[in-house]
Write a protein that holds these residues in place. Structure first.
Motif, PDB file in Angstrom:
ATOM      1  N   MET A   1     -51.827  66.051  -8.461  1.00 42.31           N
ATOM      2  CA  MET A   1     -50.472  66.494  -8.082  1.00 42.31           C
ATOM      3  C   MET A   1     -49.521  65.301  -8.065  1.00 42.31           C
ATOM      4  SD  MET A   1     -49.210  68.427  -4.583  1.00 42.31           S
ATOM      5  CE  MET A   1     -50.344  69.784  -4.843  1.00 42.31           C
ATOM      6  N   ASN A   2     -48.312  65.488  -8.594  1.00 43.44           N
ATOM      7  CA  ASN A   2     -47.320  64.422  -8.617  1.00 43.44           C
ATOM      8  C   ASN A   2     -47.029  63.919  -7.205  1.00 43.44           C
ATOM      9  OD1 ASN A   2     -44.413  63.396  -8.492  1.00 43.44           O
ATOM     10  ND2 ASN A   2     -44.735  63.560 -10.707  1.00 43.44           N
ATOM     11  N   ALA A   3     -46.927  62.572  -7.048  1.00 41.27           N
ATOM     12  CA  ALA A   3     -46.725  61.972  -5.727  1.00 41.27           C
ATOM     13  C   ALA A   3     -45.443  62.469  -5.080  1.00 41.27           C
ATOM     14  CB  ALA A   3     -46.695  60.450  -5.840  1.00 41.27           C
ATOM     15  N   TYR A   4     -44.421  62.739  -5.886  1.00 44.30           N
ATOM     16  CA  TYR A   4     -43.153  63.196  -5.334  1.00 44.30           C
ATOM     17  C   TYR A   4     -43.245  64.640  -4.833  1.00 44.30           C
ATOM     18  CZ  TYR A   4     -41.416  58.973  -7.497  1.00 44.30           C
ATOM     19  OH  TYR A   4     -41.231  57.661  -7.856  1.00 44.30           O
ATOM     20  N   VAL A   5     -44.071  65.441  -5.492  1.00 42.68           N
ATOM     21  CA  VAL A   5     -44.248  66.818  -5.052  1.00 42.68           C
ATOM     22  C   VAL A   5     -44.904  66.845  -3.682  1.00 42.68           C
ATOM     23  CG1 VAL A   5     -45.432  68.981  -5.517  1.00 42.68           C
ATOM     24  CG2 VAL A   5     -44.376  67.733  -7.393  1.00 42.68           C
ATOM     25  N   ARG A   6     -45.855  65.962  -3.464  1.00 47.20           N
ATOM     26  CA  ARG A   6     -46.554  65.931  -2.186  1.00 47.20           C
ATOM     27  C   ARG A   6     -45.609  65.570  -1.048  1.00 47.20           C
ATOM     28  NH1 ARG A   6     -50.555  63.090  -5.209  1.00 47.20           N
ATOM     29  NH2 ARG A   6     -49.949  61.134  -4.200  1.00 47.20           N
ATOM     30  N   GLN A   7     -44.450  64.947  -1.402  1.00 49.30           N
ATOM     31  CA  GLN A   7     -43.516  64.516  -0.376  1.00 49.30           C
ATOM     32  C   GLN A   7     -42.275  65.411  -0.304  1.00 49.30           C
ATOM     33  OE1 GLN A   7     -43.086  60.037  -0.297  1.00 49.30           O
ATOM     34  NE2 GLN A   7     -44.252  60.183  -2.172  1.00 49.30           N
TER      35      GLN A   7
ATOM     36  N   GLU B   1     -36.153  55.181  -5.072  1.00 41.26           N
ATOM     37  CA  GLU B   1     -37.321  54.465  -5.574  1.00 41.26           C
ATOM     38  C   GLU B   1     -37.740  55.000  -6.944  1.00 41.26           C
ATOM     39  OE1 GLU B   1     -40.185  54.871  -2.480  1.00 41.26           O
ATOM     40  OE2 GLU B   1     -39.086  53.564  -1.093  1.00 41.26           O
ATOM     41  N   ALA B   2     -37.579  56.297  -7.151  1.00 46.34           N
ATOM     42  CA  ALA B   2     -37.901  56.893  -8.446  1.00 46.34           C
ATOM     43  C   ALA B   2     -36.968  56.360  -9.532  1.00 46.34           C
ATOM     44  CB  ALA B   2     -37.793  58.421  -8.360  1.00 46.34           C
ATOM     45  N   VAL B   3     -35.683  56.204  -9.206  1.00 47.60           N
ATOM     46  CA  VAL B   3     -34.722  55.669 -10.169  1.00 47.60           C
ATOM     47  C   VAL B   3     -35.066  54.218 -10.518  1.00 47.60           C
ATOM     48  CG1 VAL B   3     -32.301  55.066 -10.570  1.00 47.60           C
ATOM     49  CG2 VAL B   3     -32.874  57.209  -9.416  1.00 47.60           C
ATOM     50  N   VAL B   4     -35.428  53.421  -9.513  1.00 48.00           N
ATOM     51  CA  VAL B   4     -35.807  52.028  -9.762  1.00 48.00           C
ATOM     52  C   VAL B   4     -37.047  51.971 -10.648  1.00 48.00           C
ATOM     53  CG1 VAL B   4     -36.573  49.876  -8.689  1.00 48.00           C
ATOM     54  CG2 VAL B   4     -34.753  51.216  -7.618  1.00 48.00           C
ATOM     55  N   GLU B   5     -37.976  52.886 -10.433  1.00 49.51           N
ATOM     56  CA  GLU B   5     -39.168  52.948 -11.279  1.00 49.51           C
ATOM     57  C   GLU B   5     -38.787  53.280 -12.718  1.00 49.51           C
ATOM     58  OE1 GLU B   5     -41.922  55.762  -9.720  1.00 49.51           O
ATOM     59  OE2 GLU B   5     -42.244  54.678  -7.841  1.00 49.51           O
ATOM     60  N   LEU B   6     -37.914  54.244 -12.891  1.00 52.87           N
ATOM     61  CA  LEU B   6     -37.468  54.626 -14.234  1.00 52.87           C
ATOM     62  C   LEU B   6     -36.748  53.471 -14.927  1.00 52.87           C
ATOM     63  CD1 LEU B   6     -36.115  58.281 -13.837  1.00 52.87           C
ATOM     64  CD2 LEU B   6     -37.932  57.524 -15.369  1.00 52.87           C
TER      65      LEU B   6
ATOM     66  N   LYS C   1     -37.094  65.247 -13.666  1.00 46.65           N
ATOM     67  CA  LYS C   1     -38.354  65.408 -14.396  1.00 46.65           C
ATOM     68  C   LYS C   1     -39.381  64.403 -13.902  1.00 46.65           C
ATOM     69  CE  LYS C   1     -40.351  65.421 -19.042  1.00 46.65           C
ATOM     70  NZ  LYS C   1     -40.075  65.267 -20.504  1.00 46.65           N
ATOM     71  N   HIS C   2     -38.943  63.154 -13.699  1.00 48.31           N
ATOM     72  CA  HIS C   2     -39.853  62.102 -13.223  1.00 48.31           C
ATOM     73  C   HIS C   2     -40.428  62.455 -11.855  1.00 48.31           C
ATOM     74  CE1 HIS C   2     -41.524  58.094 -12.783  1.00 48.31           C
ATOM     75  NE2 HIS C   2     -40.852  57.916 -11.646  1.00 48.31           N
ATOM     76  N   MET C   3     -39.623  63.121 -11.040  1.00 48.61           N
ATOM     77  CA  MET C   3     -40.051  63.485  -9.700  1.00 48.61           C
ATOM     78  C   MET C   3     -40.680  64.878  -9.647  1.00 48.61           C
ATOM     79  SD  MET C   3     -36.802  62.055  -7.504  1.00 48.61           S
ATOM     80  CE  MET C   3     -37.642  62.279  -5.925  1.00 48.61           C
ATOM     81  N   ASN C   4     -40.702  65.547 -10.817  1.00 48.55           N
ATOM     82  CA  ASN C   4     -41.231  66.908 -10.904  1.00 48.55           C
ATOM     83  C   ASN C   4     -40.454  67.855  -9.985  1.00 48.55           C
ATOM     84  OD1 ASN C   4     -42.874  68.862 -12.000  1.00 48.55           O
ATOM     85  ND2 ASN C   4     -44.600  68.469 -10.626  1.00 48.55           N
TER      86      ASN C   4
ATOM     87  N   PRO D   1     -31.084  51.667 -17.994  1.00 47.27           N
ATOM     88  CA  PRO D   1     -30.431  52.378 -16.880  1.00 47.27           C
ATOM     89  C   PRO D   1     -29.283  53.282 -17.313  1.00 47.27           C
ATOM     90  CG  PRO D   1     -30.922  50.133 -16.235  1.00 47.27           C
ATOM     91  CD  PRO D   1     -31.237  50.231 -17.709  1.00 47.27           C
ATOM     92  N   SER D   2     -28.550  52.870 -18.337  1.00 42.02           N
ATOM     93  CA  SER D   2     -27.410  53.682 -18.791  1.00 42.02           C
ATOM     94  C   SER D   2     -27.865  55.004 -19.405  1.00 42.02           C
ATOM     95  CB  SER D   2     -26.567  52.905 -19.807  1.00 42.02           C
ATOM     96  OG  SER D   2     -27.304  52.665 -20.996  1.00 42.02           O
ATOM     97  N   GLU D   3     -29.130  55.097 -19.763  1.00 39.08           N
ATOM     98  CA  GLU D   3     -29.663  56.308 -20.387  1.00 39.08           C
ATOM     99  C   GLU D   3     -30.386  57.211 -19.390  1.00 39.08           C
ATOM    100  OE1 GLU D   3     -32.113  54.937 -23.558  1.00 39.08           O
ATOM    101  OE2 GLU D   3     -30.451  54.084 -24.708  1.00 39.08           O
ATOM    102  N   ILE D   4     -30.456  56.791 -18.137  1.00 40.99           N
ATOM    103  CA  ILE D   4     -31.133  57.601 -17.126  1.00 40.99           C
ATOM    104  C   ILE D   4     -30.192  58.714 -16.663  1.00 40.99           C
ATOM    105  CG2 ILE D   4     -32.178  57.623 -14.834  1.00 40.99           C
ATOM    106  CD1 ILE D   4     -32.960  54.724 -15.234  1.00 40.99           C
ATOM    107  N   THR D   5     -30.595  59.935 -16.871  1.00 42.14           N
ATOM    108  CA  THR D   5     -29.802  61.095 -16.482  1.00 42.14           C
ATOM    109  C   THR D   5     -30.410  61.739 -15.231  1.00 42.14           C
ATOM    110  OG1 THR D   5     -31.131  62.597 -17.833  1.00 42.14           O
ATOM    111  CG2 THR D   5     -29.228  61.545 -18.893  1.00 42.14           C
ATOM    112  N   THR D   6     -29.635  62.603 -14.610  1.00 38.45           N
ATOM    113  CA  THR D   6     -30.177  63.326 -13.450  1.00 38.45           C
ATOM    114  C   THR D   6     -31.338  64.217 -13.887  1.00 38.45           C
ATOM    115  OG1 THR D   6     -28.453  65.014 -13.740  1.00 38.45           O
ATOM    116  CG2 THR D   6     -28.043  63.263 -12.128  1.00 38.45           C
ATOM    117  N   ALA D   7     -31.285  64.703 -15.114  1.00 32.21           N
ATOM    118  CA  ALA D   7     -32.393  65.517 -15.634  1.00 32.21           C
ATOM    119  C   ALA D   7     -33.666  64.681 -15.736  1.00 32.21           C
ATOM    120  CB  ALA D   7     -32.026  66.096 -16.995  1.00 32.21           C
TER     121      ALA D   7
END
Length: 214
Positions: free
Chosen positions: A1-7, A21-26, A42-45, A32-38
């Protein structure tokens, strides 16, 4: 299970921190200019709707990221220097603490550089500037303390020395990012700081040489 889902049932403040923290990981592996809210969702599931329950828009997320970086970086260097009476040793501890922070969070400097390079005066860019100014002021005070106690020569230009200190770290970061090896910073840091320390300890001679050239 995704770590973010557990939280997912975390309180709102903790959920916001997890998102940051998820954004810093991404940012460690994505421009960074290509990181979207989508992409963040998705990264956080999560759904974007779930993300926007804690942040009204992307700019609010970026502002939170800059605050996160500033608070943790300054806390890290302050803790490293705590209890050290020698200003030079204090600067050395701050230097290595900063390098370690970046090695642990390589996305942080990518976010910081990205914001500072942006043309718009966004809230997150203003926070990035405030961080750099706060950091330079902190270093300048330590350098002035070194001059006051005799560890550093009175002729040393404190602001220039602080600028060089920050520039060394930025250089180490850029080289490690180019090489794709963040651990390179840890290996190079002791040698780089040793050269810097010798330079500011002998600033009187260096300043005399510059005046002679001019």
């Amino acid at each position: 299970m995704n770590a973010y889902v557990r939280q997912k049932n975390l309180p709102a403040d903790e959920r916001r921190n997890v998102t940051v923290e998820a954004v810093v990981e991404l940012a460690a592996r994505t421009n960074p200019s290509e990181i979207t809210t989508a992409a963040i969702a998705k990264h956080m599931n999560l759904t974007q709707g779930a993300l926007f329950r804690h942040f009204p828009n992307k700019e609010a997320i970026w502002k939170a990221v800059m605050s996160w970086v500033a608070e943790r970086l300054m806390a890290r260097i302050d803790t490293a220097a705590e209890g050290i009476t020698s200003p030079l040793d204090s600067m050395q501890a701050m230097f290595h603490a900063h390098v370690t922070f970046v090695a642990e969070h390589p996305g942080a400097p990518r976010m910081l550089f990205g914001e500072l390079q942006g043309a718009k005066a966004t809230p997150s860019k203003l926070l990035a500037r405030e961080l750099m100014e706060q950091y330079a002021a902190r270093l300048t005070r330590v350098i002035e303390a070194g001059k006051a106690c005799g560890e550093l020569p009175d002729e040393l230009n404190s602001k220039s020395a602080a600028t060089l200190f920050i520039g060394m770290i930025q250089g180490l970061v850029m080289q490690s990012l180019i090489a794709g090896d963040t651990e390179r910073m840890r290996a190079d840091a002791p040698h780089v700081f040793a050269i810097f320390r010798r330079g500011i300890e002998t600033a009187q001679t260096a300043n005399s040489d510059v005046e002679g050239i001019s």
